[in-house]
Design a protein around this motif. Structure first.
Motif, PDB file in Angstrom:
ATOM      1  N   ALA A   1      40.671   5.342 -42.031  1.00  0.00           N
ATOM      2  CA  ALA A   1      40.778   5.481 -43.486  1.00  0.00           C
ATOM      3  C   ALA A   1      41.150   4.168 -44.164  1.00  0.00           C
ATOM      4  O   ALA A   1      40.585   3.823 -45.209  1.00  0.00           O
ATOM      5  CB  ALA A   1      41.797   6.562 -43.833  1.00  0.00           C
ATOM      6  N   TYR A   2      42.076   3.406 -43.561  1.00  0.00           N
ATOM      7  CA  TYR A   2      42.615   2.236 -44.257  1.00  0.00           C
ATOM      8  C   TYR A   2      42.628   0.959 -43.425  1.00  0.00           C
ATOM      9  O   TYR A   2      43.170  -0.052 -43.875  1.00  0.00           O
ATOM     10  CB  TYR A   2      44.026   2.552 -44.774  1.00  0.00           C
ATOM     11  CG  TYR A   2      44.068   3.822 -45.581  1.00  0.00           C
ATOM     12  CD1 TYR A   2      43.176   4.012 -46.641  1.00  0.00           C
ATOM     13  CD2 TYR A   2      44.939   4.860 -45.273  1.00  0.00           C
ATOM     14  CE1 TYR A   2      43.170   5.188 -47.374  1.00  0.00           C
ATOM     15  CE2 TYR A   2      44.941   6.034 -46.002  1.00  0.00           C
ATOM     16  CZ  TYR A   2      44.052   6.199 -47.049  1.00  0.00           C
ATOM     17  OH  TYR A   2      44.032   7.368 -47.759  1.00  0.00           O
ATOM     18  N   GLY A   3      42.025   1.009 -42.226  1.00  0.00           N
ATOM     19  CA  GLY A   3      41.934  -0.191 -41.405  1.00  0.00           C
ATOM     20  C   GLY A   3      43.273  -0.709 -40.928  1.00  0.00           C
ATOM     21  O   GLY A   3      43.452  -1.912 -40.727  1.00  0.00           O
ATOM     22  N   VAL A   4      44.220   0.194 -40.709  1.00  0.00           N
ATOM     23  CA  VAL A   4      45.577  -0.183 -40.300  1.00  0.00           C
ATOM     24  C   VAL A   4      45.804   0.242 -38.856  1.00  0.00           C
ATOM     25  O   VAL A   4      45.462   1.354 -38.454  1.00  0.00           O
ATOM     26  CB  VAL A   4      46.628   0.491 -41.211  1.00  0.00           C
ATOM     27  CG1 VAL A   4      48.040   0.196 -40.716  1.00  0.00           C
ATOM     28  CG2 VAL A   4      46.453   0.015 -42.647  1.00  0.00           C
ATOM     29  N   SER A   5      46.391  -0.661 -38.058  1.00  0.00           N
ATOM     30  CA  SER A   5      46.668  -0.366 -36.655  1.00  0.00           C
ATOM     31  C   SER A   5      48.014   0.339 -36.520  1.00  0.00           C
ATOM     32  O   SER A   5      49.038  -0.140 -36.996  1.00  0.00           O
ATOM     33  CB  SER A   5      46.683  -1.658 -35.834  1.00  0.00           C
ATOM     34  OG  SER A   5      47.013  -1.392 -34.486  1.00  0.00           O
ATOM     35  N   LEU A   6      48.003   1.501 -35.897  1.00  0.00           N
ATOM     36  CA  LEU A   6      49.216   2.255 -35.601  1.00  0.00           C
ATOM     37  C   LEU A   6      49.167   2.688 -34.145  1.00  0.00           C
ATOM     38  O   LEU A   6      48.309   3.483 -33.773  1.00  0.00           O
ATOM     39  CB  LEU A   6      49.313   3.495 -36.493  1.00  0.00           C
ATOM     40  CG  LEU A   6      50.498   4.421 -36.217  1.00  0.00           C
ATOM     41  CD1 LEU A   6      51.778   3.811 -36.768  1.00  0.00           C
ATOM     42  CD2 LEU A   6      50.265   5.793 -36.827  1.00  0.00           C
ATOM     43  N   PRO A   7      50.037   2.176 -33.287  1.00  0.00           N
ATOM     44  CA  PRO A   7      51.063   1.176 -33.579  1.00  0.00           C
ATOM     45  C   PRO A   7      50.434  -0.198 -33.834  1.00  0.00           C
ATOM     46  O   PRO A   7      49.238  -0.378 -33.624  1.00  0.00           O
ATOM     47  CB  PRO A   7      51.901   1.161 -32.312  1.00  0.00           C
ATOM     48  CG  PRO A   7      50.919   1.519 -31.235  1.00  0.00           C
ATOM     49  CD  PRO A   7      49.995   2.537 -31.862  1.00  0.00           C
ATOM     50  N   SER A   8      51.271  -1.140 -34.240  1.00  0.00           N
ATOM     51  CA  SER A   8      50.760  -2.486 -34.481  1.00  0.00           C
ATOM     52  C   SER A   8      50.253  -3.076 -33.175  1.00  0.00           C
ATOM     53  O   SER A   8      50.589  -2.592 -32.083  1.00  0.00           O
ATOM     54  CB  SER A   8      51.856  -3.374 -35.072  1.00  0.00           C
ATOM     55  OG  SER A   8      52.985  -3.417 -34.215  1.00  0.00           O
ATOM     56  N   ALA A   9      49.452  -4.121 -33.278  1.00  0.00           N
ATOM     57  CA  ALA A   9      48.805  -4.706 -32.097  1.00  0.00           C
ATOM     58  C   ALA A   9      49.825  -4.978 -30.994  1.00  0.00           C
ATOM     59  O   ALA A   9      50.845  -5.629 -31.224  1.00  0.00           O
ATOM     60  CB  ALA A   9      48.102  -5.995 -32.489  1.00  0.00           C
TER      61      ALA A   9
END
Length: 494
Positions: free
Chosen positions: A257-265
């Motif tokens: 949806a928002y191009g966000v990595s979860l968890p962070s890289a």
């Protein structure tokens, strides 16, 4: 002997020898073809086995040259079942990359992959009946395709390579070989400490993206046993499986949806289930999700609510760093941001448009003795429950009814109904999937540099209106809808 008789007998003999030779050559050709197809099927199957065991599809395009060249040999046989079964195995191989790309919900993906793996196993067994490679060899190959893979049976899943890219099938063959696994893998690769998630050792080769730990009804958070992590299939513990699936769905939603990595890289998202004895708890402790089982009377286990788990998991995102307030109006907005993102995840998982959604937060969490449907309602704040034990849902939906109190951290769960209802009005005004235009406006406001630390309702409303104009055009449909949504709940946007 008469020469005519001798010639006739000789001719018959030659014919028999010729026929036998042709039969032998045909039999040899069929077996050769079967062995070539067997080799191709088993080699390709390592890609499916590795994905089922690690959650990563890293194989190059799968080959079918042996089948294309020699499948006709099976098709010409009198019995059609072997051809159809082996052909089904190749169909399974064609489907596998599509099933692995995240297009389906986790439960559907597991179900489909299980069925296709079964078809692949059947094809390997069928072709071996002709190729005669040996039962032991066939069992070794097909074990890799069983749910959970060889690692689960032995207590540890196989090696999941870091930043793998494409991996040759020969290497995947080695990595999914039972005898190799114990030498390469150390479980999920992480543990929980007072400082949060830590690598289990300096030599740990795997850091799983999602890990669920079991508190076993205790309240300690260190030294817990990991029970499910990246690559493992369901383990039969409802709380652990529901929580794991929620973490994976939340990650997939944020990425898509928002191009966000979860968890962070490079990070790991963790949760602790079965926390406390009959504990009605479900929240983020700064390091992990902490989830209780409820008492089964007033509250059910928190893991039944995807939106609750996802909404809490999002506090691990640095993008939500501005929302640190947990009192009064700022705290109510913090609660609302969590509710909105959690419900968007729930609707995303169900592929449910705004007009069909129930807009209930925590649906299914209230126990069988409680008169109510959920913790909160974005559509109609104040109507989620009305019960002798819990009382009536106190949420409000307009600033005229804003509650000023010293209880509930300044009424954060009561007044969060105001921004919640504003989002509901925006999403239903725009229609379609709420995580689309409406959700993107909210996310852009959440992450905007113009938003101050610990914002209030009006701060957020002004930024939401501004980003809608920038993204979709000044005085466009989206811009007007945001203004009207906030005005409808009594929050100024100027």
């Amino acid at each position: 002997m008469d020469s005519a008789w001798f010639a006739a007998i000789s001719a018959v003999g030659v014919s028999l020898i010729t026929a036998f030779g042709a039969w032998l050559r045909a039999r040899t050709n069929v077996r050769t073809a079967a062995r070539l197809i067997y080799s191709e099927l088993t080699r390709n199957s390592t890609a499916v086995a590795y994905f089922r065991q690690t959650g990563h599809w890293v194989a190059p395009p799968l080959s079918r040259s042996a089948w294309d060249s020699h499948g006709a040999v099976l098709a010409r046989r009198r019995k059609s079942a072997p051809f159809e079964t082996v052909h089904g195995g190749y169909e399974a191989l064609e489907l596998a990359p599509f099933l692995a790309d995240g297009a389906l919900a986790p439960a559907a993906q597991d179900q489909w992959l299980s069925g296709e793996a079964d078809r692949l196993v059947a094809a390997i067994r069928e072709i071996d009946a002709i190729a005669r490679m040996g039962d032991e060899r066939v069992e070794r190959w097909t074990r890799r395709l069983e749910a959970g893979g060889p690692g689960v049976a032995g207590g540890a899943p196989p090696l999941a390579l870091r930043n793998p890219g494409l991996i040759s099938l020969a290497l995947l063959d080695r990595l999914t070989e039972t005898a190799v696994l114990p030498l390469l893998y150390e479980g999920p690769g992480v543990t929980l400490t007072a400082e949060g998630v830590q690598p289990i050792s300096e030599t740990a080769q795997v850091v799983a993206r999602h890990v669920v730990f079991d508190a076993r009804s205790g309240t300690e958070k260190e030294g817990l046993t990991p029970v499910r992590w990246t690559g493992m299939g369901p383990i039969g513990d409802a709380a652990a499986d529901e929580t794991y699936d929620a973490l994976v769905t939340a990650s997939r939603f944020m990425d898509e949806a928002y191009g966000v990595s979860l968890p962070s890289a490079g990070g790991t998202l963790t949760a602790i289930v079965h926390f406390g004895e009959d504990s009605a708890i479900g929240g983020w402790d700064g390091h992990s999700m902490v989830i209780g089982d409820g008492d089964g009377t007033i509250f059910n286990r928190y893991s039944v609510c995807l939106d609750v788990i996802a909404g809490q998991a999002y506090w691990s995102l640095s993008e939500l760093g501005r929302f640190q307030g947990y009192f009064g109006e700022q705290g109510a907005l913090t609660i609302s941001v969590r509710d909105v993102l959690g419900l968007l995840t729930k609707q995303y998982a169900a592929r449910q448009p705004a007009e069909e959604a129930d807009w209930l937060v925590g649906e299914g969490l209230l126990g069988p003795t409680i008169t109510g449907v959920a913790l909160r309602s974005m559509k109609e704040p104040g109507t989620a429950y009305d019960d002798e034990t819990l009382g009536k849902d106190p949420q409000v939906h307009h600033m005229d009814d804003y509650v000023r109190t010293g209880r509930d951290n300044g009424g954060i769960h009561t007044n969060s109904g105001i921004p919640n209802h504003a989002f509901y009005r925006l999403a239903t005004a725009l229609g379609g999937y709420a995580w689309g235009r409406a959700g993107r406006i909210w996310w852009l406001a959440i992450t905007s540099d113009d938003l101050p630390e610990n914002p209030g309702f009006a701060d957020f409303a002004r930024v939401a209106v501004r980003v809608a104009a920038i993204r979709y055009g000044d005085d466009g449909e989206e811009h007007r809808a945001v203004r009207e949504a906030w005005h409808a709940v009594g929050v100024p946007t100027e």
